[in-house]
Motif scaffolding. Structure first.
Motif, short mmCIF file in Angstrom:
data_model
loop_
_atom_site.label_atom_id
_atom_site.label_comp_id
_atom_site.label_asym_id
_atom_site.label_seq_id
_atom_site.Cartn_x
_atom_site.Cartn_y
_atom_site.Cartn_z
N ALA A 81 0.85 -1.19 0.00
CA ALA A 81 0.00 0.00 0.00
C ALA A 81 0.88 1.24 0.00
CB ALA A 81 -0.92 0.01 1.21
N ALA A 82 0.40 2.26 -0.71
CA ALA A 82 1.11 3.55 -0.75
C ALA A 82 0.08 4.64 -0.88
CB ALA A 82 2.10 3.60 -1.91
N ILE A 91 3.26 10.23 0.19
CA ILE A 91 3.00 10.60 1.58
C ILE A 91 3.49 9.50 2.50
CG2 ILE A 91 1.20 11.14 3.26
CD1 ILE A 91 -0.44 12.31 0.98
N ALA A 92 3.09 8.24 2.21
CA ALA A 92 3.49 7.13 3.06
C ALA A 92 3.38 5.85 2.26
CB ALA A 92 2.60 7.06 4.29
N ALA A 93 4.09 4.79 2.71
CA ALA A 93 4.05 3.49 2.04
C ALA A 93 4.33 2.41 3.06
CB ALA A 93 5.05 3.42 0.90
N GLY A 99 10.89 0.48 1.15
CA GLY A 99 11.33 1.86 1.04
C GLY A 99 11.42 2.39 -0.37
N GLN A 100 11.00 1.61 -1.36
CA GLN A 100 11.06 2.05 -2.76
C GLN A 100 9.71 1.82 -3.45
OE1 GLN A 100 14.30 -0.11 -4.52
NE2 GLN A 100 15.86 1.20 -3.60
N PRO A 101 8.69 2.53 -2.98
CA PRO A 101 7.40 2.41 -3.63
C PRO A 101 7.44 3.03 -5.03
CG PRO A 101 7.33 4.17 -2.05
CD PRO A 101 8.66 3.51 -1.88
N PRO A 102 6.63 2.60 -5.94
CA PRO A 102 6.63 3.19 -7.29
C PRO A 102 6.08 4.61 -7.27
CG PRO A 102 4.79 1.68 -7.07
CD PRO A 102 5.60 1.54 -5.82
N ARG A 103 6.57 5.42 -8.21
CA ARG A 103 6.03 6.77 -8.35
C ARG A 103 4.63 6.67 -8.98
NH1 ARG A 103 10.87 8.25 -11.06
NH2 ARG A 103 9.57 8.90 -12.81
N LEU A 104 3.81 7.67 -8.63
CA LEU A 104 2.44 7.63 -9.11
C LEU A 104 2.37 7.75 -10.62
CD1 LEU A 104 -0.53 7.47 -8.29
CD2 LEU A 104 -0.54 9.99 -8.09
N LEU A 141 -4.97 6.25 -2.94
CA LEU A 141 -4.43 5.08 -2.27
C LEU A 141 -4.15 4.00 -3.30
CD1 LEU A 141 -3.78 3.31 0.23
CD2 LEU A 141 -6.23 2.72 0.29
N LEU A 142 -2.89 3.48 -3.30
CA LEU A 142 -2.52 2.31 -4.10
C LEU A 142 -2.57 1.10 -3.18
CD1 LEU A 142 -1.32 0.74 -6.53
CD2 LEU A 142 0.96 1.44 -5.71
N TYR A 143 -3.35 0.12 -3.54
CA TYR A 143 -3.50 -1.08 -2.73
C TYR A 143 -3.26 -2.27 -3.66
CZ TYR A 143 -5.26 -4.04 1.03
OH TYR A 143 -5.37 -4.98 2.04
N ALA A 144 -2.24 -3.08 -3.36
CA ALA A 144 -1.87 -4.17 -4.27
C ALA A 144 -1.46 -5.41 -3.49
CB ALA A 144 -0.73 -3.72 -5.19
N VAL A 145 -1.54 -6.55 -4.14
CA VAL A 145 -1.06 -7.82 -3.60
C VAL A 145 -0.32 -8.55 -4.73
CG1 VAL A 145 -2.91 -8.07 -1.91
CG2 VAL A 145 -3.22 -8.99 -4.22
N SER A 146 0.41 -9.56 -4.37
CA SER A 146 1.14 -10.35 -5.36
C SER A 146 0.15 -11.14 -6.23
CB SER A 146 2.11 -11.30 -4.67
OG SER A 146 2.71 -12.15 -5.63
#
Length: 470
Positions: A81-82, A91-93, A99-104, A141-146
Motif C-alpha cells: 500500500a502507498a 505521503i506514506a508506504a 522503502g522504494q514504492p513506485p512513483r504515481l 491510495l494504491l493497494y496491491a497484492v502479489s
C-alpha cells in the motif's frame, strides 16, 4: 509429396490449429475471470482500508501496516500500500515496498476514478495486481497484492494445454496415418491394376483387394467392369481381324488358283474367258468385302452423321429397293411396300441409311424362297420411325438370334448356305446407331424373319403418337 503424407499433414495441421485457437480462447477467458475476481476483492479491501484511515483522521488519513485480508477468494497475503497526493508526491508506504514504492506517474491507472481502477505493476521482480482508489478529497491510495497465485494458475493451465496439444496431435497423426494407409492402399492397388492393364494384361482385377471406404470399393468395382468390357472389345476386335483376314484369304486364294491354273498350259479363248470371269467374280467379292469393312470402320468412328438432314422415308426405301432390285430379280422375289406416306420423314444421312436398308433387303431376299415375297412396312411413333423388312423364309433359330449382328457370322444351317460376307447385318446396325437409331431382329414375327430399322423422326411437323401407317 505422396497423398498419404499430404493427407496426414493436412489432417494434423487442421487439428493443431483448432486446438490452438480453442486453447488461446480458454486461456484468455480464464485470465480475465481470475483478474476480475481479484480486482473485485482488492477494491473491497482498499475501500475498507480507506474508510478506516479516514475514520481515524479525516484531515490526515494514514494507512497502517499488516497483512491484507481478501474476502473473495478468502486468503491472507502480504499487502502493498502507498498513499499519494494527487500531484504525485508520496505521503506514506508500507514496509513491504522496502522503502522504494513506485512513483504515481509510473503507475498505469486513473487517479481520478471515483470507483477506483485496476493496475498491474512490478516491484523487486514480483508481479503485483492492485487498485487505485481515492483517499479523501486530495489523496490517492494504491493497494496491491502479489499476483503469483494467478500466474501459477495460468502457468499450470499452459502446461496442461501443452500436454493436451502434444497428446492430441500425436493421436491425430496416428489415426490419420492409419486412415490414409487404408485409403492409399486401395489407391495403390487400383494404380497397380491400371498399370498392368496398360501393358496389355487384361486379366488383371482389383477384386476383393479393395477393403477401404465404400467409395474406393465402388471405384474398384467400376474399374473391374471397365476392364471386363475392354477385354471383350479387344477380343471382339481380334476376332474381327481374324475373321476379316480369313474372308479376304478365301477369294484371294481362289483368284490365285485360277490364275496359276491358267498359266500351266495353253488354253482356248473360251477357257481363258471362263477363267477371267471367275477371277473377276473373286475380285468383286474382295471389293464388296473391302467396301463393307470400310463402311463399318467409318460408322464406328464418325458417330452421329454430320450430313444428317430431314429425308422422306419413301425416298430412302425407294433407293434401297432400287439397289437391291438385281438380287430380287435374280431370285424372282417380289418386294412390296406398305405404309410409306409422303409426309413421313426422318433425320439421317439418306445415302448411309439407304445402304443399311439395302443390306436388310438383301438378307431378306437371300433367305426367301424363289418366287417368294419380301414386305417393307413403316410405323411412326412420337420420336422415331420403324422400317420393317419381312421375308418369307424359314426364320431364325432361337439359339442363332443373339449372333445375327456379329460380323462375319453366318450360322450353321440353311441361312449359312446363302453365302455373302457376313457383314450385311452388322453394317446395317452400325449405320443405324451412328444415325441415332438401331437395327434389331423381331423374334415375335412368324413365319419368316422380321428385321426392324429404327430412325429418329423428323420433329419439324406435329405427329401422332404410335400412329401405324399401313
Amino acid at each position: 509429396m505422396k497423398l498419404r503424407t499430404r493427407f496426414t499433414l493436412a489432417f494434423t495441421l487442421v487439428t493443431g490449429v483448432a486446438l490452438s485457437v480453442s486453447f488461446v480462447v480458454t486461456y484468455l477467458f480464464v485470465e480475465r475471470d481470475e483478474l476480475r475476481e481479484l480486482d473485485h476483492a482488492l477494491l473491497m479491501q482498499a475501500a475498507h482500508v480507506a474508510a478506516v484511515a479516514l475514520e481515524r483522521n479525516a484531515e490526515d488519513p494514514r494507512i497502517g501496516e499488516g497483512p491484507g485480508e481478501l474476502a473473495d477468494p478468502p486468503s491472507v497475503t502480504i499487502r502493498y500500500a502507498a498513499e499519494y497526493e494527487r500531484d504525485g508526491s508520496l505521503i506514506a508506504a508500507t514496509r513491504s515496498f522496502g522503502g522504494q514504492p513506485p512513483r504515481l506517474d509510473e503507475i498505469d491507472g486513473r487517479v481520478d476514478s471515483p470507483e477506483g481502477s485496476a493496475v498491474t505493476l512490478t516491484h523487486a521482480g514480483s508481479h503485483l495486481r492492485g487498485v487505485l482508489v481515492p483517499l479523501g478529497s486530495g489523496r490517492v491510495l494504491l493497494y496491491a497484492v502479489s499476483s503469483k497465485g494467478i500466474d501459477n494458475d495460468l502457468s499450470f493451465l499452459l502446461r496442461v494445454f501443452a500436454v493436451l496439444f502434444a497428446g492430441t496431435t500425436s493421436l491425430t497423426w496416428i489415426v490419420a496415418r492409419r486412415l490414409t494407409r487404408t485409403l492409399v492402399r486401395d489407391v495403390d492397388t487400383i494404380c497397380e491394376v491400371t498399370e498392368a492393364v496398360a501393358t496389355g494384361k487384361l486379366d488383371s482385377r482389383v477384386g476383393s483387394r479393395a477393403r477401404g471406404s465404400v467409395e474406393t470399393r465402388l471405384l474398384s468395382e467400376r474399374l473391374d467392369q471397365m476392364i471386363e468390357r475392354l477385354g471383350e472389345l479387344v477380343a471382339s476386335q481380334r476376332d474381327f481381324i481374324s475373321s476379316a483376314a480369313h474372308e479376304l484369304r478365301s477369294p484371294l486364294t481362289s483368284l490365285r488358283g485360277e490364275l496359276e491354273l491358267a498359266l500351266r498350259r495353253e488354253r482356248t479363248s473360251v477357257e481363258y474367258k471362263e477363267t477371267i470371269e471367275r477371277a473377276l467374280e473373286d475380285a468383286g467379292t474382295l471389293v464388296t468385302l473391302a467396301d463393307d469393312l470400310l463402311a463399318i470402320a467409318r460408322s464406328e468412328r464418325r458417330g452421329r452423321s454430320e450430313a444428317s438432314e430431314p429425308t422422306k422415308v419413301s425416298t430412302i426405301v425407294e433407293d434401297a429397293v432400287r439397289m437391291a432390285r438385281g438380287n430380287a430379280e435374280e431370285r424372282s422375289v417380289c418386294v412390296t411396300l406398305d405404309g410409306l406416306a409422303d409426309a413421313l420423314s426422318v433425320t439421317c444421312s439418306p445415302k448411309e441409311v439407304a445402304r443399311a436398308l439395302r443390306n436388310l433387303l438383301d438378307n431378306a431376299i437371300a433367305h426367301s424362297p424363289r418366287g417368294g415375297t419380301v414386305h417393307v412396312r413403316a410405323s411412326a411413333f412420337e420420336t422415331r420411325v420403324e422400317i420393317m423388312v419381312e421375308d418369307s423364309g424359314n426364320g431364325v433359330r432361337p439359339e442363332d438370334a443373339p449372333l445375327l449382328f456379329t460380323p462375319f457370322w453366318r450360322g450353321d444351317g440353311e441361312r449359312a448356305a446363302e453365302g455373302g460376307t457376313g457383314l450385311g447385318l452388322s453394317l446395317a446396325r452400325e449405320i443405324a446407331r451412328a444415325e441415332g437409331g438401331d437395327a434389331t431382329y423381331d423374334a415375335s414375327f412368324a413365319p419368316g424373319a422380321r428385321f426392324v430399322l429404327t430412325l429418329p423422326r423428323f420433329s419439324g411437323r406435329p405427329s401422332r403418337s404410335n400412329a401405324l401407317l399401313g
